[in-house]
Write an enzyme that holds these catalytic residues in place. Sequence first.
Site, short mmCIF file in Angstrom:
data_model
loop_
_atom_site.label_atom_id
_atom_site.label_comp_id
_atom_site.label_asym_id
_atom_site.label_seq_id
_atom_site.Cartn_x
_atom_site.Cartn_y
_atom_site.Cartn_z
N ARG A 80 -21.99 -17.70 -9.73
CA ARG A 80 -20.83 -16.82 -9.79
C ARG A 80 -20.96 -15.71 -10.83
NH1 ARG A 80 -19.61 -21.22 -7.47
NH2 ARG A 80 -20.98 -22.05 -9.07
N THR A 81 -21.32 -16.10 -12.04
CA THR A 81 -21.23 -15.13 -13.13
C THR A 81 -22.21 -13.97 -12.90
OG1 THR A 81 -20.63 -16.95 -14.57
CG2 THR A 81 -21.21 -14.89 -15.64
N LYS A 114 -43.00 -16.25 -23.48
CA LYS A 114 -44.19 -16.09 -24.33
C LYS A 114 -43.84 -16.23 -25.81
CE LYS A 114 -45.89 -12.46 -21.22
NZ LYS A 114 -46.05 -10.99 -21.17
N ARG A 155 -26.76 -14.67 -20.57
CA ARG A 155 -26.48 -16.12 -20.57
C ARG A 155 -27.64 -16.83 -21.25
NH1 ARG A 155 -24.14 -19.71 -15.73
NH2 ARG A 155 -22.27 -18.68 -16.52
N HIS A 195 -17.43 -18.80 -23.06
CA HIS A 195 -17.69 -18.10 -21.80
C HIS A 195 -16.47 -17.20 -21.55
CE1 HIS A 195 -19.00 -17.11 -17.89
NE2 HIS A 195 -19.27 -18.30 -17.40
C1 NCD Z 1 -19.46 -22.50 -15.74
C2 NCD Z 1 -20.50 -22.30 -16.82
O1 NCD Z 1 -21.60 -21.83 -16.55
O2 NCD Z 1 -20.17 -22.59 -17.95
N1 NCD Z 1 -19.76 -21.86 -14.55
C3 NCD Z 1 -19.35 -20.56 -14.36
O3 NCD Z 1 -19.78 -19.67 -15.01
N2 NCD Z 1 -18.41 -20.34 -13.44
C4 NCD Z 1 -19.05 -23.90 -15.56
C5 NCD Z 1 -20.08 -24.96 -15.35
O4 NCD Z 1 -21.28 -24.71 -15.28
O5 NCD Z 1 -19.67 -26.11 -15.24
#
Ligand code: NCD
Length: 476
Positions: free
Chosen positions: A61-62, A90, A111, A139
């Site tokens: 999703r993100t 590396k 991320r 997040h």
């Molecule tokens: C979440 C995350 O990555 O923290 N997912 C997301 O971004 N929608 C939740 C999860 O991984 O459980």
Amino acid sequence: LPRSLVTINDLTNDEIEAIFALADDFLREMPTPGKEWRIGGRISLAEEFVLSTLFYEPSTRTRFSFESAMHRLGGHVISSASRDTTSAAKGESLADTVRVLENYSDVIVLRHPWEGAARVAAEYTDVPVINAGDGSHEHPTQTLCDLYTLRKENESVREKRSFRDLTVLLRGDLKHGRTVHSLVYALARFGAKFIPSPATEDLALPQHVIDRLRREYDCYPASPKDLDEEFLKDVPINAVYVTPDKDKSHQLAWVPEVELSVKVNQIHAFYVTRLQLERADGDSPPTYPKVDSRFLNGSRFRQSSVLHPLPRVEELGYDMDSDSRGVYFKQASYGVPVRMALLAAMLKLRGDILSASPPDANKYEQFDGGGRIECLNGQCVTHLESERRHLKPKFFIVTEDQKHFGGAQPQLTLRCAYCEYEVHPHCLGSKSHRKYDCDPARLSHIRPLSDLVFFNDEQQALEAGYQRYKGTPVHV
Ligand code: NCD
């Protein structure tokens, strides 16, 4: 430095509202007929801009919704979906990677599995960094989607145009769930109530998150541990208001596994989360009742919407998909308009939504640890091999107010400037006087800050050749 979004506290409530208003505009201007939650088409707003998405952990999703958002704005995207396709494999430091990416793109979405990584990135580049999840820390853009969904899908929030009367029950892994950490600060700031309902006692909200909710938002979540034995004798009442003082009710707590009773009249939303097994310590996963139509059968839940940041595994039943209370796919869909609005705000594409400096930029004094104090969070980015070479621990000196800790002696608290984990050194001292004290009141006497030193304990101070101050410091 430009405004970055590393934690939800990097945005004010007004800025969040303005981002939501812009997301509303995009949904109105770019509709998908019959699906009012979905953006369609493309506009020419960000044609001159390039977004890079740097993902060192899996994402559906993100990353896709950020990239979709940038494309829908008419902008361009460069992307790495895994750490192994970048020079991090590396041994390159994150600091170096982002200093390269700033030459190729105008905004970086990151991320990363280590807590505080997004703050490191934001410190090292001159383009905005958006945290798409850093370990168990935060997040914040998921929280924007969560709040936006609560606002759009919840009658009570819509009618009252406020989150104040909202009660949200948080289920699952509240310890490692980064979406939960950003969300609780936001709910507290917007005045909503929440009920932490961790899958097990070990998966409760981390102590430093609870301390911060108390200290900064006057918000008092309780855990079963907090409930005194006197109270537990009367177990029929399992939902409790814990109040900072008798006139002010703030935070509800729910003893897990026990039926809700009298004091919670209505749950407006369930926020269900997955057990974050990839961050757990190898214990076998706890069993935990699934949220499904059977679970939500009571009249109290008739109006409750069910949110989930997704992915779902065992904790949420598929039978909720055909139940109008299940809004998690819409929540994922809102990721596009919300992230379009955020990108538009950061790149200043429509109006001036973000003020020049972040909120609370100078709220606490910063301290470099004097080379003695390290962050005690083993998952903090300051311990990551590639970053240790250049990164020094850095802390905010968080002043404690006695009233938040039941009149107890205030504690010295240092908050890691990266992962925000808090440490409580027992002693502090003056380098020039070679003296130490264990009374936090000494703090305001030692200036400039470069003269300050902290010790984990007296032993460490004595070993460093410091002598204890005589007399008691005057409280100022
Ligand atoms: C979440 C995350 O990555 O923290 N997912 C997301 O971004 N929608 C939740 C999860 O991984 O459980």
